[in-house]
Design a protein around this motif. Structure first.
Motif, PDB file in Angstrom:
ATOM      1  N   PRO A  69     -15.220  26.308  32.923  1.00  0.00           N
ATOM      2  CA  PRO A  69     -13.924  25.146  32.227  1.00  0.00           C
ATOM      3  C   PRO A  69     -12.760  26.479  31.234  1.00  0.00           C
ATOM      4  CG  PRO A  69     -15.791  25.175  31.655  1.00  0.00           C
ATOM      5  CD  PRO A  69     -15.988  26.409  32.801  1.00  0.00           C
ATOM      6  N   ALA A  70     -11.438  26.402  31.970  1.00  0.00           N
ATOM      7  CA  ALA A  70     -10.525  27.677  31.169  1.00  0.00           C
ATOM      8  C   ALA A  70      -9.616  26.851  31.572  1.00  0.00           C
ATOM      9  CB  ALA A  70     -11.536  28.647  31.994  1.00  0.00           C
ATOM     10  N   ARG A  71      -8.655  27.769  31.099  1.00  0.00           N
ATOM     11  CA  ARG A  71      -7.094  27.167  31.449  1.00  0.00           C
ATOM     12  C   ARG A  71      -6.863  28.074  32.965  1.00  0.00           C
ATOM     13  NH1 ARG A  71      -4.488  25.770  28.154  1.00  0.00           N
ATOM     14  NH2 ARG A  71      -4.430  25.828  25.870  1.00  0.00           N
ATOM     15  N   GLY A  72      -6.722  27.111  33.701  1.00  0.00           N
ATOM     16  CA  GLY A  72      -6.289  27.052  35.795  1.00  0.00           C
ATOM     17  C   GLY A  72      -5.414  28.219  36.022  1.00  0.00           C
ATOM     18  N   TRP A  73      -4.758  29.764  35.321  1.00  0.00           N
ATOM     19  CA  TRP A  73      -4.142  30.921  36.166  1.00  0.00           C
ATOM     20  C   TRP A  73      -5.312  31.273  35.628  1.00  0.00           C
ATOM     21  CZ3 TRP A  73      -4.449  34.967  32.351  1.00  0.00           C
ATOM     22  CH2 TRP A  73      -3.984  34.998  31.018  1.00  0.00           C
ATOM     23  N   ARG A  74      -5.862  31.477  34.597  1.00  0.00           N
ATOM     24  CA  ARG A  74      -7.284  32.793  34.101  1.00  0.00           C
ATOM     25  C   ARG A  74      -8.404  32.058  35.397  1.00  0.00           C
ATOM     26  NH1 ARG A  74      -8.356  34.152  28.684  1.00  0.00           N
ATOM     27  NH2 ARG A  74      -6.254  33.620  27.463  1.00  0.00           N
ATOM     28  N   ARG A  75      -8.588  31.265  36.040  1.00  0.00           N
ATOM     29  CA  ARG A  75      -9.951  30.610  37.081  1.00  0.00           C
ATOM     30  C   ARG A  75      -9.503  31.296  38.208  1.00  0.00           C
ATOM     31  NH1 ARG A  75      -9.980  25.050  37.070  1.00  0.00           N
ATOM     32  NH2 ARG A  75      -8.469  25.330  35.407  1.00  0.00           N
ATOM     33  N   MET A  76      -7.326  30.959  38.593  1.00  0.00           N
ATOM     34  CA  MET A  76      -7.224  31.752  40.000  1.00  0.00           C
ATOM     35  C   MET A  76      -7.317  32.556  39.799  1.00  0.00           C
ATOM     36  SD  MET A  76      -7.216  29.009  41.528  1.00  0.00           S
ATOM     37  CE  MET A  76      -8.622  28.034  40.593  1.00  0.00           C
ATOM     38  N   ILE A  77      -6.942  33.408  38.360  1.00  0.00           N
ATOM     39  CA  ILE A  77      -6.239  35.311  38.950  1.00  0.00           C
ATOM     40  C   ILE A  77      -7.254  35.760  38.975  1.00  0.00           C
ATOM     41  CG2 ILE A  77      -4.478  35.361  37.808  1.00  0.00           C
ATOM     42  CD1 ILE A  77      -5.384  36.791  35.380  1.00  0.00           C
ATOM     43  N   VAL A  78      -9.513  35.939  38.557  1.00  0.00           N
ATOM     44  CA  VAL A  78      -9.760  36.088  39.147  1.00  0.00           C
ATOM     45  C   VAL A  78     -10.658  36.347  40.342  1.00  0.00           C
ATOM     46  CG1 VAL A  78     -10.233  36.093  36.356  1.00  0.00           C
ATOM     47  CG2 VAL A  78     -11.954  34.088  37.959  1.00  0.00           C
ATOM     48  N   ALA A  79     -10.343  35.463  41.202  1.00  0.00           N
ATOM     49  CA  ALA A  79     -11.646  34.693  42.291  1.00  0.00           C
ATOM     50  C   ALA A  79     -11.161  36.172  43.304  1.00  0.00           C
ATOM     51  CB  ALA A  79     -10.515  33.724  42.773  1.00  0.00           C
ATOM     52  N   LEU A  80      -9.984  36.237  43.657  1.00  0.00           N
ATOM     53  CA  LEU A  80      -9.743  37.432  44.405  1.00  0.00           C
ATOM     54  C   LEU A  80     -10.984  38.536  44.466  1.00  0.00           C
ATOM     55  CD1 LEU A  80      -8.977  38.444  47.122  1.00  0.00           C
ATOM     56  CD2 LEU A  80      -6.724  39.002  46.300  1.00  0.00           C
ATOM     57  N   PRO A  81     -10.326  39.271  42.735  1.00  0.00           N
ATOM     58  CA  PRO A  81     -11.267  40.850  42.295  1.00  0.00           C
ATOM     59  C   PRO A  81     -12.821  40.287  42.149  1.00  0.00           C
ATOM     60  CG  PRO A  81      -9.231  40.442  41.061  1.00  0.00           C
ATOM     61  CD  PRO A  81      -9.250  38.868  41.852  1.00  0.00           C
ATOM     62  N   ALA A  82     -12.469  39.247  42.238  1.00  0.00           N
ATOM     63  CA  ALA A  82     -14.313  39.682  41.698  1.00  0.00           C
ATOM     64  C   ALA A  82     -14.806  39.098  43.240  1.00  0.00           C
ATOM     65  CB  ALA A  82     -14.630  37.680  41.188  1.00  0.00           C
ATOM     66  N   VAL A 100     -17.447  45.947  36.362  1.00  0.00           N
ATOM     67  CA  VAL A 100     -16.386  45.958  35.178  1.00  0.00           C
ATOM     68  C   VAL A 100     -15.834  45.217  35.582  1.00  0.00           C
ATOM     69  CG1 VAL A 100     -15.039  47.594  34.305  1.00  0.00           C
ATOM     70  CG2 VAL A 100     -17.185  48.573  34.287  1.00  0.00           C
ATOM     71  N   ILE A 101     -16.014  44.873  37.310  1.00  0.00           N
ATOM     72  CA  ILE A 101     -14.743  43.661  37.133  1.00  0.00           C
ATOM     73  C   ILE A 101     -15.161  42.468  37.382  1.00  0.00           C
ATOM     74  CG2 ILE A 101     -13.375  42.763  39.170  1.00  0.00           C
ATOM     75  CD1 ILE A 101     -13.398  45.855  40.525  1.00  0.00           C
ATOM     76  N   PRO A 102     -16.245  42.069  38.052  1.00  0.00           N
ATOM     77  CA  PRO A 102     -16.694  40.350  36.924  1.00  0.00           C
ATOM     78  C   PRO A 102     -17.152  40.143  36.161  1.00  0.00           C
ATOM     79  CG  PRO A 102     -18.782  41.827  37.838  1.00  0.00           C
ATOM     80  CD  PRO A 102     -17.733  42.658  38.239  1.00  0.00           C
ATOM     81  N   LEU A 103     -17.276  41.279  34.847  1.00  0.00           N
ATOM     82  CA  LEU A 103     -17.458  41.696  33.105  1.00  0.00           C
ATOM     83  C   LEU A 103     -16.215  40.820  33.015  1.00  0.00           C
ATOM     84  CD1 LEU A 103     -18.937  40.871  31.009  1.00  0.00           C
ATOM     85  CD2 LEU A 103     -18.899  44.038  30.577  1.00  0.00           C
ATOM     86  N   LEU A 104     -14.987  41.771  33.767  1.00  0.00           N
ATOM     87  CA  LEU A 104     -13.449  41.675  32.988  1.00  0.00           C
ATOM     88  C   LEU A 104     -13.425  40.246  33.202  1.00  0.00           C
ATOM     89  CD1 LEU A 104     -11.275  43.061  32.418  1.00  0.00           C
ATOM     90  CD2 LEU A 104     -10.674  43.190  34.521  1.00  0.00           C
ATOM     91  N   CYS A 105     -12.908  39.773  34.920  1.00  0.00           N
ATOM     92  CA  CYS A 105     -13.096  38.430  35.453  1.00  0.00           C
ATOM     93  C   CYS A 105     -13.467  37.531  33.658  1.00  0.00           C
ATOM     94  CB  CYS A 105     -13.524  38.142  36.239  1.00  0.00           C
ATOM     95  SG  CYS A 105     -12.689  39.028  37.987  1.00  0.00           S
ATOM     96  N   TRP A 106     -15.102  37.940  33.390  1.00  0.00           N
ATOM     97  CA  TRP A 106     -15.984  36.811  32.664  1.00  0.00           C
ATOM     98  C   TRP A 106     -15.388  36.217  31.813  1.00  0.00           C
ATOM     99  CZ3 TRP A 106     -18.666  32.946  33.453  1.00  0.00           C
ATOM    100  CH2 TRP A 106     -20.050  32.199  31.968  1.00  0.00           C
TER     101      TRP A 106
END
Length: 169
Positions: A69-82, A100-106
């Protein structure tokens, strides 16, 4: 009193106030988290001879991030880096700093304020210290266990910082 404290803790969470187009908050949160963790575990268990596990882990991770549950753009920009970070972890304990990357995504997906990004220092320090003790890939289970504890602690620290910042406003 415990019920009131619980509801106060839920009230400050920014993602709880978002109107969801489908599903319930708790279902999406738990399902997303389970898929992200399961995908990461699948990817860490993969090798050149088990390519299907790489596909399952990658797909699971992307789906997990996309249903949080988050705004759509937030969910989409984290997929590739994660997903990229999890693949990098296949190189062994020397890449623990990349947690650090998955925490940043979180933090992005959970709509945490910028001040809570101070918690990124914990997995970064972990990534600097752990390779001094674990260098070989055979030590990866121990390094991942320690790193998982640090990562979860950092997420909780970020949540406490965000909660404190919300109370001050």
């Amino acid at each position: 009193m415990a019920t009131r404290r619980f509801s106060l803790a839920r009230d400050w969470e920014p993602t709880r106030r978002l109107p969801l187009k489908w599903g319930r908050y708790a279902d999406r949160y738990i399902s997303g988290l389970v898929l992200i963790i399961a995908g990461a575990m699948h990817l860490q268990g993969a090798n050149n001879y088990t390519l299907i596990i790489l596909l399952i882990g990658t797909t699971s991770t992307v789906v997990g991030w996309s249903i949080m549950p988050a705004r759509g753009w937030r969910r989409m920009i984290v997929a590739l880096p994660a997903v990229s970070q999890i693949w990098i972890m296949l190189t062994g304990p020397m890449s623990m700093w990349t947690l650090v990357i998955p925490l940043l995504c979180w933090l992005i997906v959970r709509h945490r304020p910028l001040v809570s990004y101070l918690a990124l220092a914990l997995p970064l320090a972990n990534g600097i210290i752990l390779p001094r003790f674990f260098q070989e890939y055979s030590s990866m289970p121990q390094a991942l266990t320690i790193s998982a504890v640090v990562l979860i602690a950092a997420a909780w620290v970020a949540q406490m910082i965000a909660q404190s910042a919300a109370k001050r406003r």
